[in-house]
Design a protein around this motif. Sequence first.
Motif, PDB file in Angstrom:
ATOM      1  N   ARG A  52       0.720   4.119  -2.898  1.00 15.64           N
ATOM      2  CA  ARG A  52       0.572   5.562  -2.637  1.00 15.64           C
ATOM      3  C   ARG A  52       1.673   6.365  -3.332  1.00 15.64           C
ATOM      4  O   ARG A  52       1.443   7.447  -3.847  1.00 15.64           O
ATOM      5  CB  ARG A  52       0.599   5.841  -1.122  1.00 15.64           C
ATOM      6  CG  ARG A  52      -0.674   5.408  -0.420  1.00 15.64           C
ATOM      7  CD  ARG A  52      -0.588   5.676   1.080  1.00 15.64           C
ATOM      8  NE  ARG A  52      -1.801   5.262   1.747  1.00 15.64           N
ATOM      9  CZ  ARG A  52      -2.558   6.060   2.512  1.00 15.64           C
ATOM     10  NH1 ARG A  52      -2.205   7.310   2.732  1.00 15.64           N
ATOM     11  NH2 ARG A  52      -3.655   5.609   3.075  1.00 15.64           N
ATOM     12  N   LEU A  86      -9.793  15.013  -4.024  1.00 14.75           N
ATOM     13  CA  LEU A  86      -9.278  14.152  -2.964  1.00 14.75           C
ATOM     14  C   LEU A  86      -9.004  12.781  -3.569  1.00 14.75           C
ATOM     15  O   LEU A  86      -9.906  12.180  -4.145  1.00 14.75           O
ATOM     16  CB  LEU A  86     -10.335  14.057  -1.849  1.00 14.75           C
ATOM     17  CG  LEU A  86      -9.959  13.425  -0.523  1.00 14.75           C
ATOM     18  CD1 LEU A  86      -8.781  14.143   0.121  1.00 14.75           C
ATOM     19  CD2 LEU A  86     -11.164  13.469   0.424  1.00 14.75           C
ATOM     20  N   ILE A 146       0.840  -1.204   0.000  1.00 15.16           N
ATOM     21  CA  ILE A 146       0.000   0.000   0.000  1.00 15.16           C
ATOM     22  C   ILE A 146       0.875   1.254   0.000  1.00 15.16           C
ATOM     23  O   ILE A 146       0.559   2.237  -0.677  1.00 15.16           O
ATOM     24  CB  ILE A 146      -1.001  -0.032   1.179  1.00 15.16           C
ATOM     25  CG1 ILE A 146      -2.078  -1.078   0.863  1.00 15.16           C
ATOM     26  CG2 ILE A 146      -1.626   1.336   1.417  1.00 15.16           C
ATOM     27  CD1 ILE A 146      -3.116  -1.265   1.907  1.00 15.16           C
ATOM     28  N   ILE A 164      -6.237   9.124  -3.095  1.00 18.32           N
ATOM     29  CA  ILE A 164      -6.002   8.029  -2.156  1.00 18.32           C
ATOM     30  C   ILE A 164      -5.898   8.544  -0.723  1.00 18.32           C
ATOM     31  O   ILE A 164      -5.295   9.581  -0.496  1.00 18.32           O
ATOM     32  CB  ILE A 164      -4.716   7.290  -2.578  1.00 18.32           C
ATOM     33  CG1 ILE A 164      -4.990   6.485  -3.849  1.00 18.32           C
ATOM     34  CG2 ILE A 164      -4.165   6.429  -1.472  1.00 18.32           C
ATOM     35  CD1 ILE A 164      -3.765   5.820  -4.451  1.00 18.32           C
ATOM     36  N   GLY A 165      -6.504   7.832   0.251  1.00 15.34           N
ATOM     37  CA  GLY A 165      -6.307   8.157   1.659  1.00 15.34           C
ATOM     38  C   GLY A 165      -7.557   8.490   2.440  1.00 15.34           C
ATOM     39  O   GLY A 165      -7.477   8.775   3.627  1.00 15.34           O
ATOM     40  N   ASP A 166      -8.731   8.488   1.796  1.00 18.50           N
ATOM     41  CA  ASP A 166      -9.964   8.761   2.540  1.00 18.50           C
ATOM     42  C   ASP A 166     -10.976   7.663   2.226  1.00 18.50           C
ATOM     43  O   ASP A 166     -10.651   6.681   1.575  1.00 18.50           O
ATOM     44  CB  ASP A 166     -10.504  10.152   2.215  1.00 18.50           C
ATOM     45  CG  ASP A 166     -11.104  10.829   3.442  1.00 18.50           C
ATOM     46  OD1 ASP A 166     -12.050  10.268   4.021  1.00 18.50           O
ATOM     47  OD2 ASP A 166     -10.609  11.911   3.818  1.00 18.50           O
ATOM     48  N   ASP A 167     -12.214   7.781   2.725  1.00 18.54           N
ATOM     49  CA  ASP A 167     -13.219   6.744   2.481  1.00 18.54           C
ATOM     50  C   ASP A 167     -13.634   6.707   1.015  1.00 18.54           C
ATOM     51  O   ASP A 167     -14.000   5.656   0.496  1.00 18.54           O
ATOM     52  CB  ASP A 167     -14.446   6.965   3.372  1.00 18.54           C
ATOM     53  CG  ASP A 167     -14.127   6.680   4.834  1.00 18.54           C
ATOM     54  OD1 ASP A 167     -13.861   5.514   5.146  1.00 18.54           O
ATOM     55  OD2 ASP A 167     -14.109   7.621   5.636  1.00 18.54           O
ATOM     56  N   CYS A 168     -13.627   7.870   0.349  1.00 18.39           N
ATOM     57  CA  CYS A 168     -13.947   7.963  -1.077  1.00 18.39           C
ATOM     58  C   CYS A 168     -12.962   8.925  -1.734  1.00 18.39           C
ATOM     59  O   CYS A 168     -12.388   9.780  -1.066  1.00 18.39           O
ATOM     60  CB  CYS A 168     -15.352   8.545  -1.297  1.00 18.39           C
ATOM     61  SG  CYS A 168     -16.724   7.532  -0.729  1.00 18.39           S
ATOM     62  N   ALA A 169     -12.797   8.794  -3.046  1.00 21.62           N
ATOM     63  CA  ALA A 169     -12.177   9.861  -3.828  1.00 21.62           C
ATOM     64  C   ALA A 169     -13.255  10.915  -4.104  1.00 21.62           C
ATOM     65  O   ALA A 169     -14.439  10.597  -4.165  1.00 21.62           O
ATOM     66  CB  ALA A 169     -11.645   9.315  -5.139  1.00 21.62           C
ATOM     67  N   VAL A 170     -12.832  12.173  -4.235  1.00 22.60           N
ATOM     68  CA  VAL A 170     -13.768  13.259  -4.551  1.00 22.60           C
ATOM     69  C   VAL A 170     -13.307  13.907  -5.849  1.00 22.60           C
ATOM     70  O   VAL A 170     -12.149  14.327  -5.960  1.00 22.60           O
ATOM     71  CB  VAL A 170     -13.821  14.315  -3.424  1.00 22.60           C
ATOM     72  CG1 VAL A 170     -14.865  15.386  -3.746  1.00 22.60           C
ATOM     73  CG2 VAL A 170     -14.132  13.666  -2.077  1.00 22.60           C
ATOM     74  N   GLY A 177      -7.633   5.429  -6.078  1.00 20.63           N
ATOM     75  CA  GLY A 177      -8.051   4.589  -4.963  1.00 20.63           C
ATOM     76  C   GLY A 177      -8.109   3.126  -5.316  1.00 20.63           C
ATOM     77  O   GLY A 177      -7.776   2.729  -6.434  1.00 20.63           O
ATOM     78  N   GLY A 178      -8.538   2.317  -4.329  1.00 23.81           N
ATOM     79  CA  GLY A 178      -8.658   0.887  -4.543  1.00 23.81           C
ATOM     80  C   GLY A 178      -8.586   0.121  -3.242  1.00 23.81           C
ATOM     81  O   GLY A 178      -8.745   0.691  -2.159  1.00 23.81           O
TER      82      GLY A 178
END
Lengths: 279, 279
Positions: free
Chosen positions: A11, A26, A7, A28-34, A121-122
Amino acid sequence: VTETALIALIRRLAGRNRLATGRLDLGIGDDCAVWSPAPGRQVLVTTDQLIEGIHYIRRGTTGRQAGARLLGRGLSDIAAMGGDPRLVFLNLALPQADGWTTAFLRGFAAEARRFGVAWAGGDVSTVRGPAVASVTVLGEVPRGQALTRSGARPGDRIFVTGRLGAMPARITPRLGVGRALRNVATACIDLSDGLSTDLHHLCKESGVGAVIRAEAIPCAGTLDQALNRGEDYELLFTGARAPSRIAGVLATEIGVITKGHRVWLDGKPLRPSGWEHSF
Amino acid sequence: VTETALIALIRRLAGRNRLATGRLDLGIGDDCAVWSPAPGRQVLVTTDQLIEGIHYIRRGTTGRQAGARLLGRGLSDIAAMGGDPRLVFLNLALPQADGWTTAFLRGFAAEARRFGVAWAGGDVSTVRGPAVASVTVLGEVPRGQALTRSGARPGDRIFVTGRLGAMPARITPRLGVGRALRNVATACIDLSDGLSTDLHHLCKESGVGAVIRAEAIPCAGTLDQALNRGEDYELLFTGARAPSRIAGVLATEIGVITKGHRVWLDGKPLRPSGWEHSF
């Protein structure tokens, strides 16, 4: 290589991509990408899978090739809609994390950079069996200009890009061609399952038939390979006319759209040889 | 059940969902889905996996439960961002297609209908090993109102919803709570890995520390289960204050955000027990 190290590598490889249009608010690093798509665009979404023992075997494929291939398949779907790829997400179910896996990630990341796609993300998990990689690609297209499978009408000419049946080690998604076809083609599909199958898909969604000529098909090898081998990732499209080169790529007229729902090759019914897997 | 029959079932189950806002211009049946999010919204994207032998065993879980669970995990990520779920995509790598698999698809589709989410595409392939299901959920959030993991500041109070450690058979994604927190919470995360791990995630992304009190934690079972068991899918959030119920769900203050980067429970360092798998 531990999961945590994997991971950390992801990143690092994902980095911070600046998009050509729109903005990744936003990654990688949160609950969702924005994500903020550019104004006046519709969002395109496609998913694909690459499965060990089905789509590749480890000994026959380098990790870099496999990683690039998975992303290439998704990008080809975006090309077939006339879109621009923007974000990509990768889910991995892995029996082990080793050098092949890190090469896979590097191949995937290099392909993303090459096409200006942000890896946003992923998910990585363990599996007690063959590796399964799943990709989601998001793209943009100017409102109302998406190419679909359903717009072909009787009398439209049928075209393909490139040469068919070669099964290239490296996919070159026809993104430039797709963009150039936005206001030209009436329908479009990418050749992933083979010409015989994908022409049926296009005809079914358009509610039409087709007549194609064997001698017109640009074959890399045999006619059977060009019709049925699949994995070409060239574009099949319909329209009134097309130049012989589009965005630098060969375009060849191979037949015409007809009424009805049958597909004919040189006066004989053409059977779809491949399978259907996407929905 | 053949692969073709499975795809026919999926097309039937997916149906045609009307979205609360925005529009699905093109769903299942083309190279990509085409989506117009509502004006003034940002797009949220999350992916998750459910793997046979890791996240569930066939004999211990009904297909319907597993299908609902996979989607529930994705919806919980949308809830944690204060978003509204809109589209979902499902990739399946299957060793066989049987009654359990069709029940999985029905459970997945029922959960999508329940939350007004349109099933807009995916892929089905064979695997010679354990089944792997991969989901992508797309959502919307009013511009600038997404809840993130990175907004917590020293002095903010720390809250959790519901009771922790119960590991419910059915996930209830806290979408109503997430929406209600849009202009209230400074940071938010969903509790998938367990309170001890997810609190560390939130603190790391915010660049802060935390102090929590064991006696304040709303436990469904033991304190250890509430801290470390994971799979709660409740929300952990920070802010100046919160009512004791939000959108009908219990909210409990369990501590305070501090300077530094350490997390303390009753004066002792709290170690993250879980793993990290999303990125």
